[in-house]
Design a protein around this motif. Structure first.
Motif, PDB file in Angstrom:
ATOM      1  N   LEU A  38     -21.572 -18.461  -8.148  1.00 51.93           N
ATOM      2  CA  LEU A  38     -21.855 -17.290  -8.861  1.00 51.93           C
ATOM      3  C   LEU A  38     -23.027 -17.010  -9.683  1.00 51.93           C
ATOM      4  O   LEU A  38     -23.656 -16.056  -9.743  1.00 51.93           O
ATOM      5  N   VAL A  39     -23.167 -18.164 -10.638  1.00 51.09           N
ATOM      6  CA  VAL A  39     -24.362 -18.063 -11.511  1.00 51.09           C
ATOM      7  C   VAL A  39     -25.616 -18.240 -10.606  1.00 51.09           C
ATOM      8  O   VAL A  39     -26.564 -17.254 -11.091  1.00 51.09           O
ATOM      9  N   VAL A  40     -25.888 -18.792  -9.929  1.00 50.93           N
ATOM     10  CA  VAL A  40     -26.869 -19.037  -8.964  1.00 50.93           C
ATOM     11  C   VAL A  40     -27.264 -17.539  -8.269  1.00 50.93           C
ATOM     12  O   VAL A  40     -28.162 -17.058  -8.094  1.00 50.93           O
ATOM     13  N   LEU A  41     -26.139 -17.129  -7.503  1.00 50.17           N
ATOM     14  CA  LEU A  41     -26.245 -15.810  -7.072  1.00 50.17           C
ATOM     15  C   LEU A  41     -26.796 -14.793  -7.856  1.00 50.17           C
ATOM     16  O   LEU A  41     -27.513 -13.852  -7.614  1.00 50.17           O
ATOM     17  N   LEU A  42     -26.089 -14.588  -9.118  1.00 50.79           N
ATOM     18  CA  LEU A  42     -26.462 -13.905 -10.201  1.00 50.79           C
ATOM     19  C   LEU A  42     -28.011 -13.717 -10.615  1.00 50.79           C
ATOM     20  O   LEU A  42     -28.407 -12.851 -10.640  1.00 50.79           O
ATOM     21  N   CYS A  43     -28.430 -15.041 -10.740  1.00 48.45           N
ATOM     22  CA  CYS A  43     -29.808 -15.277 -11.060  1.00 48.45           C
ATOM     23  C   CYS A  43     -30.803 -14.690  -9.849  1.00 48.45           C
ATOM     24  O   CYS A  43     -31.888 -14.239 -10.095  1.00 48.45           O
ATOM     25  N   VAL A  44     -30.322 -15.014  -8.661  1.00 50.11           N
ATOM     26  CA  VAL A  44     -31.067 -14.388  -7.644  1.00 50.11           C
ATOM     27  C   VAL A  44     -31.250 -12.987  -7.695  1.00 50.11           C
ATOM     28  O   VAL A  44     -32.197 -12.396  -7.142  1.00 50.11           O
ATOM     29  N   VAL A  45     -29.962 -12.220  -7.515  1.00 48.13           N
ATOM     30  CA  VAL A  45     -30.005 -10.867  -7.567  1.00 48.13           C
ATOM     31  C   VAL A  45     -30.991 -10.186  -8.732  1.00 48.13           C
ATOM     32  O   VAL A  45     -31.640  -9.341  -8.239  1.00 48.13           O
ATOM     33  N   TYR A  54     -42.078  -5.651  -1.313  1.00 42.24           N
ATOM     34  CA  TYR A  54     -41.001  -4.980  -1.628  1.00 42.24           C
ATOM     35  C   TYR A  54     -39.738  -5.081  -0.672  1.00 42.24           C
ATOM     36  O   TYR A  54     -38.568  -5.378  -0.968  1.00 42.24           O
ATOM     37  N   SER A  55     -40.329  -5.414   0.633  1.00 41.24           N
ATOM     38  CA  SER A  55     -39.063  -5.597   1.734  1.00 41.24           C
ATOM     39  C   SER A  55     -38.570  -7.021   1.578  1.00 41.24           C
ATOM     40  O   SER A  55     -37.321  -7.198   1.675  1.00 41.24           O
ATOM     41  N   VAL A  56     -39.274  -8.062   1.348  1.00 40.66           N
ATOM     42  CA  VAL A  56     -38.946  -9.352   0.893  1.00 40.66           C
ATOM     43  C   VAL A  56     -38.000  -9.503  -0.140  1.00 40.66           C
ATOM     44  O   VAL A  56     -36.798  -9.927   0.024  1.00 40.66           O
ATOM     45  N   SER A  57     -38.297  -8.906  -1.246  1.00 39.85           N
ATOM     46  CA  SER A  57     -37.449  -8.726  -2.591  1.00 39.85           C
ATOM     47  C   SER A  57     -36.149  -8.102  -2.181  1.00 39.85           C
ATOM     48  O   SER A  57     -35.042  -8.516  -2.623  1.00 39.85           O
ATOM     49  N   ALA A  58     -36.135  -6.907  -1.463  1.00 41.95           N
ATOM     50  CA  ALA A  58     -34.859  -6.166  -1.164  1.00 41.95           C
ATOM     51  C   ALA A  58     -34.042  -7.066  -0.228  1.00 41.95           C
ATOM     52  O   ALA A  58     -32.814  -7.096  -0.392  1.00 41.95           O
ATOM     53  N   ILE A  59     -34.600  -7.853   0.715  1.00 40.53           N
ATOM     54  CA  ILE A  59     -33.848  -8.878   1.809  1.00 40.53           C
ATOM     55  C   ILE A  59     -33.087  -9.893   0.738  1.00 40.53           C
ATOM     56  O   ILE A  59     -32.086 -10.327   1.245  1.00 40.53           O
ATOM     57  N   VAL A  60     -33.886 -10.453   0.076  1.00 40.74           N
ATOM     58  CA  VAL A  60     -33.387 -11.603  -0.951  1.00 40.74           C
ATOM     59  C   VAL A  60     -32.314 -10.961  -1.735  1.00 40.74           C
ATOM     60  O   VAL A  60     -30.981 -11.645  -1.610  1.00 40.74           O
ATOM     61  N   TRP A  61     -32.267  -9.680  -2.406  1.00 39.76           N
ATOM     62  CA  TRP A  61     -31.251  -9.108  -2.916  1.00 39.76           C
ATOM     63  C   TRP A  61     -29.983  -8.969  -1.832  1.00 39.76           C
ATOM     64  O   TRP A  61     -29.055  -9.160  -2.546  1.00 39.76           O
ATOM     65  N   PHE A  62     -30.331  -8.469  -0.984  1.00 39.97           N
ATOM     66  CA  PHE A  62     -29.421  -8.261   0.015  1.00 39.97           C
ATOM     67  C   PHE A  62     -28.529  -9.491   0.407  1.00 39.97           C
ATOM     68  O   PHE A  62     -27.238  -9.213   0.444  1.00 39.97           O
ATOM     69  N   VAL A  63     -29.240 -10.289   0.754  1.00 41.00           N
ATOM     70  CA  VAL A  63     -28.597 -11.697   1.206  1.00 41.00           C
ATOM     71  C   VAL A  63     -27.814 -12.220   0.164  1.00 41.00           C
ATOM     72  O   VAL A  63     -26.551 -12.798   0.087  1.00 41.00           O
ATOM     73  N   ALA A  64     -28.385 -12.312  -1.221  1.00 35.50           N
ATOM     74  CA  ALA A  64     -27.502 -13.053  -2.289  1.00 35.50           C
ATOM     75  C   ALA A  64     -26.178 -12.027  -2.680  1.00 35.50           C
ATOM     76  O   ALA A  64     -25.195 -12.551  -2.761  1.00 35.50           O
ATOM     77  N   THR A  65     -26.428 -10.771  -2.610  1.00 33.57           N
ATOM     78  CA  THR A  65     -24.928  -9.917  -2.630  1.00 33.57           C
ATOM     79  C   THR A  65     -24.268 -10.221  -1.321  1.00 33.57           C
ATOM     80  O   THR A  65     -23.091 -10.088  -1.775  1.00 33.57           O
ATOM     81  N   LEU A  66     -24.831 -10.200  -0.308  1.00 29.07           N
ATOM     82  CA  LEU A  66     -23.621 -10.763   1.033  1.00 29.07           C
ATOM     83  C   LEU A  66     -23.006 -12.009   0.826  1.00 29.07           C
ATOM     84  O   LEU A  66     -21.779 -12.135   1.023  1.00 29.07           O
ATOM     85  N   VAL A  67     -23.853 -13.098   0.261  1.00 29.03           N
ATOM     86  CA  VAL A  67     -23.112 -14.170   0.161  1.00 29.03           C
ATOM     87  C   VAL A  67     -22.128 -14.066  -1.316  1.00 29.03           C
ATOM     88  O   VAL A  67     -21.122 -14.813  -0.920  1.00 29.03           O
TER      89      VAL A  67
END
Length: 592
Positions: free
Chosen positions: A463-470, A491-504
């Motif tokens: 959870l801590v890691v994912l929050l940091c990534v978000v 922008y797209s890479v940042s959005a994808i990273v945010w999306f994947v972290a939230t999905l996980v």
């Protein structure tokens, strides 16, 4: 039992003791301030105490049942969903829509200012969802301060408390200065007509404003006289404001031209979001309603209806007003200082500019009333936790309101309003508000996915890691957007990273289910709220960051020398002294 010990055990019954008493305990509570020797000893233990505060978290029961006893008298449960809806409306709808719309439509967004209001409204609504879930389950006066203290710990709550206090002072002072400007322009076409210029003072602090001080004293005086009385006055005034706004919208659309909407996005998407960061100030104030939960008759019903209902209504009104203005007048011709008034003058309705000014003055007055209620209750809960002197936690037995806390906010905001110009105040206010809204999104995710003694260490680390990534992906995307580097690829890479972290995160086991009302689509909505608030933070002027950092540094000095010791004493007041000296690691296990 000595005098100090007796005074460190407040009860909910203040009978037999004067409300206006002032003792050493009321200013410096706890063993650390009993004598100069005890304070020196406390300072020598600053590091372990700071670690204790960094890892300590409050609980729902502690905030609900124990802390309110420090007020000695109970606040009266007198508010319904109807009161909360109009308190939110009154707190939010001030002068911002009349001042900022023209400024941003002309300089950054053009007719797409309606999209700026929609984007900011969505961000505010997502934050309102987070506030609502907490307020329903923890109906206390502290609002975001209490919520963050429970989920993110005592130290983070202090940072929030400092920013809440700053927001309260600056927000009220800004409204007082705006009130003077609008009233002055009704008398003479000069916003500084009723101010006193002092050439020896620095620019931005050289226009003294006695009228703003007077308005603040009157508004806060009404608020302190009784919650129910203030609420009735607020919703009567807010309803009148709504009718005036409706008239302005109807007349504007009668004289509207669709050709004025072309080009719709003259400054591009960047301009739309730059304007969104500025117009977000027009949505601030709804969080004050969450602080009224302790005085709400049925929080589980009244808070969701009142808070979310009002924010939905306000967003629609703002978007329609922005659209009406840009259809009535070409964005290049909109007056940046008095958009609506000048627009009406150009269609031959000179008298309408006075109607706009009256509406703005009424809106600012209700914002001051509703803001005074909420700001005082924030301060009350902060004082209950001993982060500031408990003197300000008391509730007056006759009025049922926190008189001392209201006086503190009133005097502080009046001094600031007397000296500081509006442009100096607005950037500080926006940063503090967005920062707290971002923390609220984080706190909600922690509440859903982490429960002490139940969540495994492995899930906690995830959870801590994912929050940091978000948060990190949002910050990087915002930095790239502001700098213009890497373009849409970045922008797209940042959005994808945010999306994947939230999905996980969505696949992590939820540890808590709301008992009555909860935010839907968790973790997506809180994560989106974090993203939008971080993005809006990154769109602010760099000066806002520096002012925020300077204010935070001052807050940390206060915390190290006073706050950490007063809160430590309160947290450990039931422990034998010998046990405290053994160390604090076992007592405050923090998140783990």
């Amino acid at each position: 039992m000595d005098e100090r010990t007796q005074k460190s055990e407040p009860t909910s019954d203040g009978a037999g003791r004067s409300y206006w008493r002032l003792t050493k305990y009321d200013l410096f509570p706890g063993d650390s301030f009993h004598s100069l020797q005890s304070y020196r000893k406390a300072l020598s233990e600053t590091c372990p105490r700071l670690l204790d505060r960094l890892t300590d978290r409050s609980t729902d029961e502690y905030e609900l049942l124990k802390l309110p006893k420090a007020s000695e008298n109970d606040m009266r449960k007198c508010l319904t969903w109807w009161d909360l809806m109009w308190l939110s409306f009154g707190a939010v709808v001030g002068s911002g829509i009349f001042v900022i719309t023209g400024q941003e439509a002309r300089a950054h967004a053009g007719p797409a200012i309606v999209l700026s209001y929609a984007a900011s409204g969505l961000s505010a609504l997502l934050s309102a969802f987070c506030y609502t879930e907490f307020a329903v389950e923890i109906p206390v006066a502290g609002g975001s301060f209490s919520f963050l203290r429970i989920e993110l710990g005592d130290f983070v709550a202090f940072i929030a408390a400092g920013n809440i206090f700053l927001e309260a002072l600056v927000g009220a002072a800004g409204l007082g200065r705006s009130w003077t400007s609008y009233f002055s322009t009704m008398i003479k076409d000069d916003p500084d007509f009723l101010r006193i210029r002092v050439g020896a003072f620095k620019e931005g602090f050289n226009m003294l404003d006695p009228l703003a001080v007077t308005v603040l004293l009157i508004a806060n005086g009404i608020a302190v006289s009784g919650t129910r009385r203030t609420s009735i006055l607020n919703w009567l005034s807010s309803i009148a404001t709504t009718f005036i706004i409706g008239f302005i919208i109807v007349v504007a659309f009668i004289h509207a031209k669709t050709s004025n909407l072309v080009p719709f996005v003259p400054f591009g998407a960047k301009g739309v979001f730059e304007a969104a960061a500025v117009v977000f100030w027009s949505y601030t104030g709804f969080d004050m309603v969450a602080t009224m939960a302790e005085e709400t008759k049925k929080p589980s019903r009244d808070i969701p209806v009142g808070l979310i209902g009002s924010m939905t209504m306000i967003t629609l009104i703002y978007c329609v007003m922005a659209l009406a203005l840009t259809m009535m007048q070409k964005y290049t011709e909109i007056d940046k200082d008095a958009a609506y008034s000048v627009a009406f003058v150009k269609i031959g309705m000179n008298w309408a500019k006075y109607l706009v000014s009256i509406c703005a003055l009424k809106g600012m007055t209700t914002s001051l009333l509703a803001g005074s209620l909420g700001q005082a209750r924030y301060t009350t809960q902060i004082a209950r936790s001993h982060m500031i002197p408990p003197l300000f936690a008391r509730v007056h037995p006759r009025t049922g309101t926190p008189v001392n806390a209201t006086l503190l906010i009133t005097i502080g905001s009046a001094i600031i309003a007397f000296f500081s110009s509006l442009d100096v105040l607005s950037s500080v206010f926006s940063f503090s508000t967005l920062f707290i809204f971002m923390l609220m999104g984080v706190a909600l995710l922690v509440r859903r996915y982490y429960v002490r003694d139940r969540t495994s260490t492995n899930d906690f680390i995830k959870l801590v890691v994912l929050l940091c990534v978000v948060i990190g992906s949002c910050a990087v995307g915002t930095a790239l957007w502001s700098s213009g580097k890497l373009g849409w690829i970045g922008y797209s890479v940042s959005a994808i990273v945010w999306f994947v972290a939230t999905l996980v995160m969505a696949f992590l086991p939820k540890q808590r289910t709301p008992k009555v009302w909860g935010v839907p689509l968790v973790p997506w909505l809180p994560s989106l709220s974090i993203a939008m608030n971080v993005f809006l933070l990154g769109s602010l002027d760099p000066a806002a960051f520096w002012r925020f950092l300077i204010c935070s540094a001052i807050m940390l000095l206060y915390y190290v020398f006073i706050g950490v010791h007063t809160t430590y004493d309160l947290a450990h007041e039931d422990e034998p002294e010998s046990k405290q000296e053994e160390g604090n690691v076992g007592k405050n296990e923090g998140f783990l």
